[in-house]
Design a protein around this motif. Structure first.
Motif, short mmCIF file in Angstrom:
data_model
loop_
_atom_site.label_atom_id
_atom_site.label_comp_id
_atom_site.label_asym_id
_atom_site.label_seq_id
_atom_site.Cartn_x
_atom_site.Cartn_y
_atom_site.Cartn_z
N ARG A 10 -35.99 -5.92 28.66
CA ARG A 10 -36.88 -6.68 27.51
C ARG A 10 -37.82 -5.26 27.06
N ILE A 11 -37.65 -5.10 25.67
CA ILE A 11 -38.10 -4.17 25.13
C ILE A 11 -39.01 -4.38 23.83
N LEU A 12 -40.26 -3.88 23.59
CA LEU A 12 -40.74 -4.09 22.50
C LEU A 12 -40.71 -2.96 21.59
N LEU A 13 -39.87 -2.88 20.52
CA LEU A 13 -39.94 -1.72 19.62
C LEU A 13 -40.96 -1.73 18.48
N LYS A 14 -41.88 -0.59 18.44
CA LYS A 14 -42.49 -0.50 17.21
C LYS A 14 -42.12 0.41 16.24
N LEU A 15 -41.74 0.00 15.10
CA LEU A 15 -41.22 1.00 13.89
C LEU A 15 -42.24 1.28 12.93
N SER A 16 -42.34 2.36 12.32
CA SER A 16 -43.32 3.03 11.38
C SER A 16 -42.79 2.44 9.95
N GLY A 17 -43.70 1.87 9.25
CA GLY A 17 -43.51 1.38 8.02
C GLY A 17 -43.15 2.78 7.17
N GLY A 153 -46.19 -6.68 23.22
CA GLY A 153 -45.50 -6.25 24.18
C GLY A 153 -46.08 -6.76 25.78
N LEU A 154 -47.26 -6.72 25.90
CA LEU A 154 -47.81 -7.40 27.06
C LEU A 154 -47.70 -8.74 27.24
N GLU A 155 -47.92 -9.38 25.98
CA GLU A 155 -47.86 -10.95 26.00
C GLU A 155 -46.31 -11.23 26.20
N ILE A 156 -45.47 -10.73 25.82
CA ILE A 156 -43.86 -10.95 26.02
C ILE A 156 -43.27 -10.38 27.40
N ASP A 157 -44.07 -9.87 28.19
CA ASP A 157 -44.05 -9.26 29.29
C ASP A 157 -42.74 -8.38 29.19
N ALA A 158 -42.85 -7.43 28.29
CA ALA A 158 -42.03 -6.45 28.05
C ALA A 158 -41.85 -5.32 29.16
N GLU A 159 -40.91 -4.83 29.55
CA GLU A 159 -40.71 -3.85 30.44
C GLU A 159 -41.24 -2.39 30.18
N MET A 160 -41.30 -2.00 28.62
CA MET A 160 -41.74 -0.88 28.27
C MET A 160 -41.90 -1.37 26.62
N ILE A 161 -42.74 -0.16 26.03
CA ILE A 161 -42.71 0.06 24.53
C ILE A 161 -42.21 1.01 23.98
N LEU A 162 -41.32 0.93 22.99
CA LEU A 162 -40.85 2.24 22.34
C LEU A 162 -41.49 2.38 20.90
N SER A 211 -52.91 -2.06 31.78
CA SER A 211 -51.71 -2.98 32.33
C SER A 211 -50.70 -2.02 32.76
N SER A 212 -50.90 -0.59 32.77
CA SER A 212 -49.86 0.33 33.32
C SER A 212 -48.38 0.06 32.31
N MET A 213 -48.57 -0.22 31.09
CA MET A 213 -47.20 -0.36 30.49
C MET A 213 -46.90 0.99 29.78
N PRO A 214 -45.87 1.32 30.38
CA PRO A 214 -45.12 2.58 29.89
C PRO A 214 -44.52 2.84 28.62
N LEU A 215 -44.88 3.91 28.06
CA LEU A 215 -44.43 4.09 26.53
C LEU A 215 -43.22 5.16 26.41
N ARG A 216 -42.59 5.11 25.19
CA ARG A 216 -41.50 6.18 25.05
C ARG A 216 -41.67 6.35 23.55
N ILE A 217 -41.75 7.66 23.22
CA ILE A 217 -41.92 7.89 21.81
C ILE A 217 -40.68 8.68 21.41
N PHE A 218 -39.84 8.16 20.50
CA PHE A 218 -38.66 8.99 20.34
C PHE A 218 -38.41 8.86 18.72
#
Length: 254
Positions: A10-17, A153-162, A211-218
């Motif tokens: 389960r991933i939360l993906l943040k996209l730039s406008g 991302g925290l609310e849906i219990d995502a494993e990480m935020i991209l 919440s120690s939520m890991p992030l990955r920027i790519f």
């Protein structure tokens, strides 16, 4: 059809406008870019990932910049929230054209075009294999879509935020302006804050840190980057909160 179990489910993906502008536009949505995004997201879902998305609105309207020119900040931010819904609707259509089931949820009531954001409903959609797009940011002014991404991302219990951007990770300087910039392979979130590497705003980083939520920027523009991350590859920069890390950061040549 899934080709195997993904490393991240389960991933939360943040996209730039702004990334939707493509190479030739000053505003609006580049059809090629959004079509490529849809294909990348489909491949990730086909692998078995549950994917929720927060998308910015900077290609349509920049709230802070307009507020600085004289518009009331709160008013400008609400206009920015509407811009994220325009992008959310465009992305929803692109995803459905490649065969994905989607749900668009809004933090501001827009019953004719989107569901209201309800945490349990969003999670249930993800469990059923639907891509959930969160629009309107947090629904409040003075908060960015980065903060909305961290919160959702925290609310849906995502494993990480991209966070998908136009460059492949976090750098010592802007790689689009400085050829000597080095990419961080990984970096402690506190080190990123200390160096003032403005990849995400402070509120978003604070939420992730607590919440120690890991992030990955790519770089979302590189084909298969998203699916490679879903499969567990080290693409871009990993931002972690591990206090026992041997080093606060590791760099690699650009």
């Amino acid at each position: 059809m899934s080709t195997g179990s993904p490393a991240h489910t389960r991933i939360l993906l943040k996209l730039s406008g702004e990334a939707l502008l493509g190479p030739d536009r000053d505003f609006g949505i580049d059809e090629t870019v959004i079509r490529n995004y849809a294909q990348e997201i489909k491949r990730a879902v086909d692998l078995g990932a549950e994917l929720a998305i927060v998308i910015g609105g900077g290609n349509i309207f920049r709230g802070v910049q307009n507020a600085m020119k004289g518009m009331t900040r709160a008013h400008a931010d609400y206009m920015g929230m509407l811009a994220t819904m325009i992008n959310g609707m465009a992305l929803q259509d692109a995803l459905e054209q490649v065969g994905l089931q989607t749900r668009l949820q809004s933090s501001i009531k827009m019953e004719e075009i989107a569901e209201p954001f309800i945490r349990r409903r969003a999670i249930r959609h993800l469990e059923k294999g639907r891509v959930v797009i969160f629009g309107s940011g947090t629904g409040n002014p003075y908060f960015t879509t980065d903060t909305a991404a961290a919160l959702r991302g925290l609310e849906i219990d995502a494993e990480m935020i991209l966070k998908g951007t136009r460059v492949n990770g976090v750098f010592t300087a802007d790689p689009e302006e400085d050829d000597s910039a080095e990419r961080f392979v990984e970096i402690h979130g506190d080190e990123m804050i200390r160096r003032n590497l403005q990849v995400m705003d402070m509120t978003a980083l604070t939420l992730c840190r607590e919440s120690s939520m890991p992030l990955r920027i790519f770089d979302m523009g590189v084909k298969s980057n998203l699916t490679r991350i879903v499969q567990g590859e080290d693409i871009g920069t990993r931002v972690h909160w591990n206090e026992e890390a041997d080093a606060p950061y590791v760099t690699a040549a650009l």
